[in-house]
Design a protein around this motif. Sequence first.
Motif, PDB file in Angstrom:
ATOM      1  N   LYS A  60       0.821  -1.213   0.000  1.00  0.00           N
ATOM      2  CA  LYS A  60       0.000   0.000   0.000  1.00  0.00           C
ATOM      3  C   LYS A  60       0.855   1.262   0.000  1.00  0.00           C
ATOM      4  CE  LYS A  60      -2.340   0.544   3.743  1.00  0.00           C
ATOM      5  NZ  LYS A  60      -3.396   0.526   4.781  1.00  0.00           N
ATOM      6  N   TRP A  61       1.767   1.359   0.951  1.00  0.00           N
ATOM      7  CA  TRP A  61       2.546   2.589   1.076  1.00  0.00           C
ATOM      8  C   TRP A  61       3.606   2.702  -0.002  1.00  0.00           C
ATOM      9  CZ3 TRP A  61       0.388   6.508   2.993  1.00  0.00           C
ATOM     10  CH2 TRP A  61      -0.673   6.298   3.875  1.00  0.00           C
ATOM     11  N   GLY A  62       4.029   1.577  -0.557  1.00  0.00           N
ATOM     12  CA  GLY A  62       4.878   1.632  -1.740  1.00  0.00           C
ATOM     13  C   GLY A  62       4.126   2.223  -2.917  1.00  0.00           C
ATOM     14  N   CYS A  63       2.842   1.857  -3.069  1.00  0.00           N
ATOM     15  CA  CYS A  63       2.004   2.448  -4.124  1.00  0.00           C
ATOM     16  C   CYS A  63       1.829   3.941  -3.915  1.00  0.00           C
ATOM     17  CB  CYS A  63       0.626   1.781  -4.169  1.00  0.00           C
ATOM     18  SG  CYS A  63       0.583   0.218  -5.044  1.00  0.00           S
ATOM     19  N   PHE A  64       1.542   4.326  -2.682  1.00  0.00           N
ATOM     20  CA  PHE A  64       1.408   5.752  -2.379  1.00  0.00           C
ATOM     21  C   PHE A  64       2.697   6.492  -2.724  1.00  0.00           C
ATOM     22  CE2 PHE A  64      -2.356   4.926   0.311  1.00  0.00           C
ATOM     23  CZ  PHE A  64      -3.098   6.076   0.092  1.00  0.00           C
ATOM     24  N   LEU A  65       3.826   5.953  -2.269  1.00  0.00           N
ATOM     25  CA  LEU A  65       5.106   6.635  -2.455  1.00  0.00           C
ATOM     26  C   LEU A  65       5.520   6.677  -3.924  1.00  0.00           C
ATOM     27  CD1 LEU A  65       7.449   8.064  -1.045  1.00  0.00           C
ATOM     28  CD2 LEU A  65       8.516   5.812  -0.722  1.00  0.00           C
ATOM     29  N   ALA A  66       5.413   5.552  -4.618  1.00  0.00           N
ATOM     30  CA  ALA A  66       5.760   5.530  -6.046  1.00  0.00           C
ATOM     31  C   ALA A  66       4.870   6.495  -6.822  1.00  0.00           C
ATOM     32  CB  ALA A  66       5.634   4.112  -6.599  1.00  0.00           C
ATOM     33  N   ALA A 118      12.578  -0.701   0.814  1.00  0.00           N
ATOM     34  CA  ALA A 118      11.273  -0.530   0.180  1.00  0.00           C
ATOM     35  C   ALA A 118      11.069   0.917  -0.268  1.00  0.00           C
ATOM     36  CB  ALA A 118      10.156  -0.972   1.120  1.00  0.00           C
ATOM     37  N   MET A 119      11.534   1.858   0.537  1.00  0.00           N
ATOM     38  CA  MET A 119      11.445   3.271   0.136  1.00  0.00           C
ATOM     39  C   MET A 119      12.203   3.477  -1.175  1.00  0.00           C
ATOM     40  SD  MET A 119       9.838   5.197   2.571  1.00  0.00           S
ATOM     41  CE  MET A 119      10.541   6.829   2.439  1.00  0.00           C
ATOM     42  N   ASN A 120      13.411   2.957  -1.237  1.00  0.00           N
ATOM     43  CA  ASN A 120      14.236   3.096  -2.430  1.00  0.00           C
ATOM     44  C   ASN A 120      13.579   2.419  -3.633  1.00  0.00           C
ATOM     45  OD1 ASN A 120      16.868   3.913  -3.626  1.00  0.00           O
ATOM     46  ND2 ASN A 120      17.011   1.708  -3.967  1.00  0.00           N
ATOM     47  N   ALA A 121      13.030   1.235  -3.420  1.00  0.00           N
ATOM     48  CA  ALA A 121      12.403   0.497  -4.520  1.00  0.00           C
ATOM     49  C   ALA A 121      11.155   1.218  -5.038  1.00  0.00           C
ATOM     50  CB  ALA A 121      12.059  -0.926  -4.082  1.00  0.00           C
ATOM     51  N   ALA A 122      10.378   1.810  -4.161  1.00  0.00           N
ATOM     52  CA  ALA A 122       9.191   2.547  -4.600  1.00  0.00           C
ATOM     53  C   ALA A 122       9.594   3.747  -5.449  1.00  0.00           C
ATOM     54  CB  ALA A 122       8.357   2.989  -3.396  1.00  0.00           C
ATOM     55  N   LYS A 123      10.638   4.443  -5.031  1.00  0.00           N
ATOM     56  CA  LYS A 123      11.139   5.573  -5.819  1.00  0.00           C
ATOM     57  C   LYS A 123      11.710   5.074  -7.144  1.00  0.00           C
ATOM     58  CE  LYS A 123      12.422   8.124  -1.683  1.00  0.00           C
ATOM     59  NZ  LYS A 123      13.534   8.805  -0.996  1.00  0.00           N
ATOM     60  N   GLY A 182      14.372  -6.268 -12.686  1.00  0.00           N
ATOM     61  CA  GLY A 182      14.721  -7.651 -12.375  1.00  0.00           C
ATOM     62  C   GLY A 182      15.192  -7.856 -10.947  1.00  0.00           C
ATOM     63  N   ASN A 183      15.715  -6.810 -10.329  1.00  0.00           N
ATOM     64  CA  ASN A 183      16.235  -6.913  -8.966  1.00  0.00           C
ATOM     65  C   ASN A 183      15.934  -5.621  -8.203  1.00  0.00           C
ATOM     66  OD1 ASN A 183      17.578  -7.759  -6.700  1.00  0.00           O
ATOM     67  ND2 ASN A 183      19.612  -7.348  -7.512  1.00  0.00           N
ATOM     68  N   ASP A 207      10.249  -7.575  -2.572  1.00  0.00           N
ATOM     69  CA  ASP A 207       9.449  -8.600  -3.229  1.00  0.00           C
ATOM     70  C   ASP A 207       9.071  -8.117  -4.629  1.00  0.00           C
ATOM     71  OD1 ASP A 207       6.673  -9.765  -3.986  1.00  0.00           O
ATOM     72  OD2 ASP A 207       7.385 -11.101  -2.406  1.00  0.00           O
ATOM     73  N   LYS A 208       9.352  -8.935  -5.616  1.00  0.00           N
ATOM     74  CA  LYS A 208       9.132  -8.572  -7.024  1.00  0.00           C
ATOM     75  C   LYS A 208       7.674  -8.210  -7.303  1.00  0.00           C
ATOM     76  CE  LYS A 208      10.451  -8.893 -11.547  1.00  0.00           C
ATOM     77  NZ  LYS A 208       9.795  -7.792 -12.181  1.00  0.00           N
ATOM     78  N   LEU A 209       6.750  -8.910  -6.656  1.00  0.00           N
ATOM     79  CA  LEU A 209       5.336  -8.632  -6.902  1.00  0.00           C
ATOM     80  C   LEU A 209       4.923  -7.273  -6.336  1.00  0.00           C
ATOM     81  CD1 LEU A 209       3.761 -12.175  -6.482  1.00  0.00           C
ATOM     82  CD2 LEU A 209       4.429 -10.986  -8.577  1.00  0.00           C
ATOM     83  N   ASP A 210       5.521  -6.878  -5.216  1.00  0.00           N
ATOM     84  CA  ASP A 210       5.244  -5.538  -4.694  1.00  0.00           C
ATOM     85  C   ASP A 210       5.702  -4.482  -5.701  1.00  0.00           C
ATOM     86  OD1 ASP A 210       4.300  -6.870  -2.489  1.00  0.00           O
ATOM     87  OD2 ASP A 210       5.872  -6.176  -1.129  1.00  0.00           O
TER      88      ASP A 210
END
Length: 177
Positions: free
Chosen positions: A35-41, A67-72, A109-110, A114-117
């Motif tokens: 959820k918060w990854g979606c919000f942040l991205a 996760a913060m880095n991945a969302a960005k 790819g990396n 989690d890849k699905l997130d």
Amino acid sequence: MSIDALRDLIPAYGKDISLNLSSLANETVLNDQQKWGCFLASAHAIGVGPVVKLIEAHAATLLSPEAMNAAKAAAAIMGMNNIYYRSLHLMKNQEYTTLPAKLRMNVIGNPGVDKLDFELWSTAVSAINGCGACMDAHEGELRKHGTPNVQIQAALRIGAVVHAASRIIASETALRA
């Protein structure tokens, strides 16, 4: 809570958007990282300062630094891919679809989470950026791994509401400038 602070920036005409922000912040179909990854991205994809700051502040209380880095990163890579692949889709000359993209996209790819997130976040950003080809590709990956349609829909709803809130706040800021 920063969502309440964000809601406070939305004038009365955006009441529906404000209420949607609140309900999505309390959404339970996604876990907190999703959820918060979606919000942040989504916030980073749009780039309206007050929205980015408030959502990032709240997300930082719930997401790991990875996760913060991945969302960005989802916002960044989709910012590139959505333009490129949407262009290929819209161009009449289909020869371009046969050429290699020659664009670096290693984070897909990396992503460090989690890849699905990451796929959910990329779907939300692709919706914001209007790339049907990317939405189909990410939704296909999610469905291949059994992600329920209500989770994909939640990501799309978050992207839509963060976009609307960002546009309202940007417009109101412009009026005051």
